[in-house]
Design an enzyme around this catalytic site. Structure first.
Site, PDB file in Angstrom:
ATOM      1  N   TYR A  48       0.891  -1.221   0.137  1.00  0.00           N
ATOM      2  CA  TYR A  48       0.067   0.035  -0.038  1.00  0.00           C
ATOM      3  C   TYR A  48       0.860   1.206   0.144  1.00  0.00           C
ATOM      4  CZ  TYR A  48      -3.662  -3.217   1.629  1.00  0.00           C
ATOM      5  OH  TYR A  48      -4.906  -4.417   1.745  1.00  0.00           O
ATOM      6  N   LYS A  73       1.253  -6.619   5.725  1.00  0.00           N
ATOM      7  CA  LYS A  73       1.038  -8.090   4.958  1.00  0.00           C
ATOM      8  C   LYS A  73       2.526  -8.028   3.893  1.00  0.00           C
ATOM      9  CE  LYS A  73      -3.655  -7.237   4.174  1.00  0.00           C
ATOM     10  NZ  LYS A  73      -3.676  -5.575   4.272  1.00  0.00           N
ATOM     11  N   HIS A 106       0.410 -11.645   1.789  1.00  0.00           N
ATOM     12  CA  HIS A 106      -0.569 -10.853   1.142  1.00  0.00           C
ATOM     13  C   HIS A 106      -1.117 -11.852   0.015  1.00  0.00           C
ATOM     14  CE1 HIS A 106      -1.694  -6.653   0.155  1.00  0.00           C
ATOM     15  NE2 HIS A 106      -2.562  -7.278  -0.178  1.00  0.00           N
TER      16      HIS A 106
HETATM   17  N1  LIG Z   1      -5.736  -8.522   1.415  1.00  0.00           N
HETATM   18  C1  LIG Z   1      -6.152  -7.859   0.215  1.00  0.00           C
HETATM   19  O1  LIG Z   1      -5.758  -8.416  -0.990  1.00  0.00           O
HETATM   20  C2  LIG Z   1      -7.057  -6.649   0.185  1.00  0.00           C
HETATM   21  C3  LIG Z   1      -7.626  -6.434  -0.811  1.00  0.00           C
HETATM   22  C4  LIG Z   1      -8.190  -5.197  -0.760  1.00  0.00           C
HETATM   23  C5  LIG Z   1      -8.364  -4.481   0.478  1.00  0.00           C
HETATM   24  N2  LIG Z   1      -7.938  -4.875   1.477  1.00  0.00           N
HETATM   25  C6  LIG Z   1      -8.255  -4.488   2.915  1.00  0.00           C
HETATM   26  O2  LIG Z   1      -9.440  -4.404   3.070  1.00  0.00           O
HETATM   27  C7  LIG Z   1      -9.762  -2.955   3.213  1.00  0.00           C
HETATM   28  C8  LIG Z   1     -11.174  -2.532   2.718  1.00  0.00           C
HETATM   29  O3  LIG Z   1     -11.341  -2.888   1.560  1.00  0.00           O
HETATM   30  P1  LIG Z   1     -11.503  -1.589   0.431  1.00  0.00           P
HETATM   31  O4  LIG Z   1     -10.906  -0.630   0.959  1.00  0.00           O
HETATM   32  O5  LIG Z   1     -11.088  -2.328  -0.942  1.00  0.00           O
HETATM   33  O6  LIG Z   1     -13.155  -1.522   0.085  1.00  0.00           O
HETATM   34  P2  LIG Z   1     -14.198  -1.277   0.925  1.00  0.00           P
HETATM   35  O7  LIG Z   1     -13.905  -1.005   2.232  1.00  0.00           O
HETATM   36  O8  LIG Z   1     -15.297  -2.396   0.485  1.00  0.00           O
HETATM   37  O9  LIG Z   1     -14.941   0.284   0.077  1.00  0.00           O
HETATM   38  C9  LIG Z   1     -14.059   1.343   0.243  1.00  0.00           C
HETATM   39  C10 LIG Z   1     -14.971   2.368  -0.612  1.00  0.00           C
HETATM   40  O10 LIG Z   1     -16.241   2.482  -0.077  1.00  0.00           O
HETATM   41  C11 LIG Z   1     -16.328   3.967   0.201  1.00  0.00           C
HETATM   42  N3  LIG Z   1     -17.099   4.135   1.629  1.00  0.00           N
HETATM   43  C12 LIG Z   1     -16.764   3.561   2.720  1.00  0.00           C
HETATM   44  N4  LIG Z   1     -17.522   3.765   3.717  1.00  0.00           N
HETATM   45  C13 LIG Z   1     -18.484   4.367   3.163  1.00  0.00           C
HETATM   46  C14 LIG Z   1     -19.853   4.516   3.532  1.00  0.00           C
HETATM   47  N5  LIG Z   1     -20.315   4.633   4.815  1.00  0.00           N
HETATM   48  N6  LIG Z   1     -21.164   5.088   2.794  1.00  0.00           N
HETATM   49  C15 LIG Z   1     -20.603   5.454   1.410  1.00  0.00           C
HETATM   50  N7  LIG Z   1     -19.322   4.927   0.836  1.00  0.00           N
HETATM   51  C16 LIG Z   1     -18.434   4.527   1.892  1.00  0.00           C
HETATM   52  C17 LIG Z   1     -14.888   4.515   0.432  1.00  0.00           C
HETATM   53  O11 LIG Z   1     -14.799   5.741   0.073  1.00  0.00           O
HETATM   54  P3  LIG Z   1     -14.327   7.045   0.638  1.00  0.00           P
HETATM   55  O12 LIG Z   1     -12.838   6.697   1.295  1.00  0.00           O
HETATM   56  O13 LIG Z   1     -14.425   8.113  -0.383  1.00  0.00           O
HETATM   57  O14 LIG Z   1     -15.270   7.304   1.884  1.00  0.00           O
HETATM   58  C18 LIG Z   1     -14.193   3.778  -0.524  1.00  0.00           C
HETATM   59  O15 LIG Z   1     -14.531   4.211  -1.956  1.00  0.00           O
HETATM   60  C19 LIG Z   1      -8.802  -2.227   2.373  1.00  0.00           C
HETATM   61  O16 LIG Z   1      -8.594  -0.869   2.895  1.00  0.00           O
HETATM   62  C20 LIG Z   1      -7.321  -2.948   2.927  1.00  0.00           C
HETATM   63  O17 LIG Z   1      -6.894  -2.727   4.214  1.00  0.00           O
HETATM   64  C21 LIG Z   1      -7.132  -6.125   1.314  1.00  0.00           C
END
Ligand SMILES: NC(=O)c1ccc[n+]([C@@H]2O[C@H](COP(=O)([O-])OP(=O)(O)OC[C@H]3O[C@@H](n4cnc5c(N)ncnc54)[C@H](OP(=O)(O)O)[C@@H]3O)[C@@H](O)[C@H]2O)c1
Length: 286
Positions: A48, A73, A106
Site C-alpha cells: 500500500y 502484509k 498478502h
Molecule cells: N488482502 C487483500 O488483498 C486486500 C484487498 C483489498 C482490500 N484490503 C483491505 O481491506 C480494506 C477494505 O477494502 P477496500 O478499501 O478495498 O474497500 P471497501 O472498504 O469495501 O470500500 C471502500 C470504499 O467505500 C467507500 N465508503 C466507505 N464507507 C462508506 C459509507 N459509509 N458510505 C458510502 N461510501 C463508503 C469509500 O469511499 P471514501 O474513502 O471516499 O469514503 C471507498 O470508496 C482495505 O482498505 C484494505 O485494508 C485487502
C-alpha cells in the site's frame, strides 16, 4: 467493540480500519481520524506504500501502542525466507514499532512457504503476536495448515454480500482459521451502498446499507476492515454494535450471494500472470 480470540489466544477486534488506496499524503490524517472515532485495529500492507504514514499517526496519537492491533502484509516481491524476514523488520521500522499484532502473506504466489517460515520464526522470537495469510483459496489454506509447524491464524479474503465465501469460511472454521473480510462493501460496486434490499433491511433498525453490510459480517463471525477517507463515514461504519440483525434478515442477505469475486479470481492463471507482471514492473519499489 467485540473481539474474537485467535487460535493462539490473541484477541483481535471484530472491526478495524483499512488503508488500501489511501495516498501517503492523506494516510496520517485518516488514521488519526480513525483512532479518534474509536477504531483500534489498523490494516496496512507493504504494497500500500503507506506504512510510514500509518506509523507516524500511531506515534502522534494519544492512543497507547498496546491498545492498537496493527496488521501488515508481506508482498510477493519480498517472498522467500531471507527477503521476507528483512522486509518485515523494515515494515516494523516504517511503522515505528518493535512488534506487529498480525502479519499476513498478502498473496498465495511465489515462495510463500519461505515467507511463512520467516514469519514462524519472528512469531517464535516474540516480534509478531499472530501470523496468517490472505487470498488463500481453501486448497492452498489446507496445504498451509497441514504442512507447517504453525497453522495460519487468520485468512483475509474478499467477503461482501455479493461474494459471501460460504464454502471457504467453512474450511477456515474446520482448521481454526479466523476469516477476515477485505472489501466488505465491494468498494461500492454494483450499487451496494444504495441496494434496495439492504436499504429496506436498514430502515427496520435505523441503519444504513453500509452498517447492515458490516453487521452481517460481524454476526457471521467474520472480522471486517472497511476503508473510508471521510471521518463521518468512519463513524458511521464504526457504529454497528448497538443492533442485531434477525435470522430472517441474515437470510435475506445470504440470498444476495453471486458466489464470485467482484475483483479477481485467484485461481485463474490470467490473474497469476497479472501479479507476475506487476511484481516485475514494481521490482525496484521493494
Ligand atoms: N488482502 C487483500 O488483498 C486486500 C484487498 C483489498 C482490500 N484490503 C483491505 O481491506 C480494506 C477494505 O477494502 P477496500 O478499501 O478495498 O474497500 P471497501 O472498504 O469495501 O470500500 C471502500 C470504499 O467505500 C467507500 N465508503 C466507505 N464507507 C462508506 C459509507 N459509509 N458510505 C458510502 N461510501 C463508503 C469509500 O469511499 P471514501 O474513502 O471516499 O469514503 C471507498 O470508496 C482495505 O482498505 C484494505 O485494508 C485487502
Amino acid at each position: 467493540m467485540d473481539y474474537t480470540t485467535l487460535a493462539n489466544g490473541v484477541k483481535m477486534p471484530m472491526l478495524g480500519y483499512g488503508v488500501y488506496q489511501i495516498p501517503p499524503e492523506e494516510t496520517t490524517r485518516c488514521v488519526l481520524d480513525a483512532l479518534e472515532v474509536g477504531y483500534r485495529s489498523i490494516d496496512t500492507a507493504q504494497a500500500y506504500f503507506n506504512e510510514a504514514e500509518v506509523g507516524k499517526a500511531i506515534e502522534e496519537s494519544k492512543v497507547d501502542r498496546g491498545d492498537i492491533f496493527l496488521t501488515t502484509k508481506v508482498w510477493i516481491n519480498n517472498a522467500g525466507y531471507d527477503k521476507a524476514r528483512e522486509s518485515i523488520l523494515k515494515s516494523m521500522d516504517k511503522l515505528r514499532t518493535d512488534y506487529l499484532d498480525l502479519c499476513l502473506i498478502h498473496q498465495p504466489f511465489s515462495d510463500y512457504y519461505g515467507t511463512w517460515h520467516a514469519m514462524e520464526d519472528l512469531y517464535g522470537e516474540g516480534r509478531i503476536r499472530a501470523i496468517g495469510v490472505s487470498n488463500f483459496e481453501p486448497d492452498r489454506l489446507v496445504d498451509m495448515c497441514g504442512f507447517n509447524r504453525i497453522k495460519p491464524m487468520v485468512n483475509q479474503v474478499e467477503i461482501n454480500p455479493l461474494c459471501q465465501q460460504t464454502e471457504a469460511v467453512k474450511w477456515m472454521e474446520k482448521y481454526g482459521v479466523q476469516p477476515e473480510a477485505w472489501a466488505p462493501f465491494g468498494e461500492g460496486q454494483d450499487g451496494l451502498f444504495t441496494n434496495p434490499e439492504l436499504a429496506e433491511i436498514g430502515r427496520e433498525y435505523g441503519k444504513t446499507p453500509a452498517q447492515v453490510m458490516l453487521r452481517w459480517e460481524i454476526q457471521r463471525g467474520i472480522v471486517t476492515i472497511p476503508k473510508s477517507t471521510h471521518i463521518e463515514r468512519m463513524a458511521e461504519n464504526f457504529n454497528v454494535f448497538d443492533f442485531k440483525l434477525s435470522d430472517g434478515d441474515m437470510g435475506r442477505i445470504a440470498s444476495m450471494n453471486l458466489d464470485k469475486s467482484l475483483f479477481l479470481d485467484h485461481e485463474d492463471p490470467r490473474s497469476v500472470e497479472t501479479f507476475i507482471q506487476l511484481t516485475t514492473e514494481q521490482k525496484d519499489l521493494f
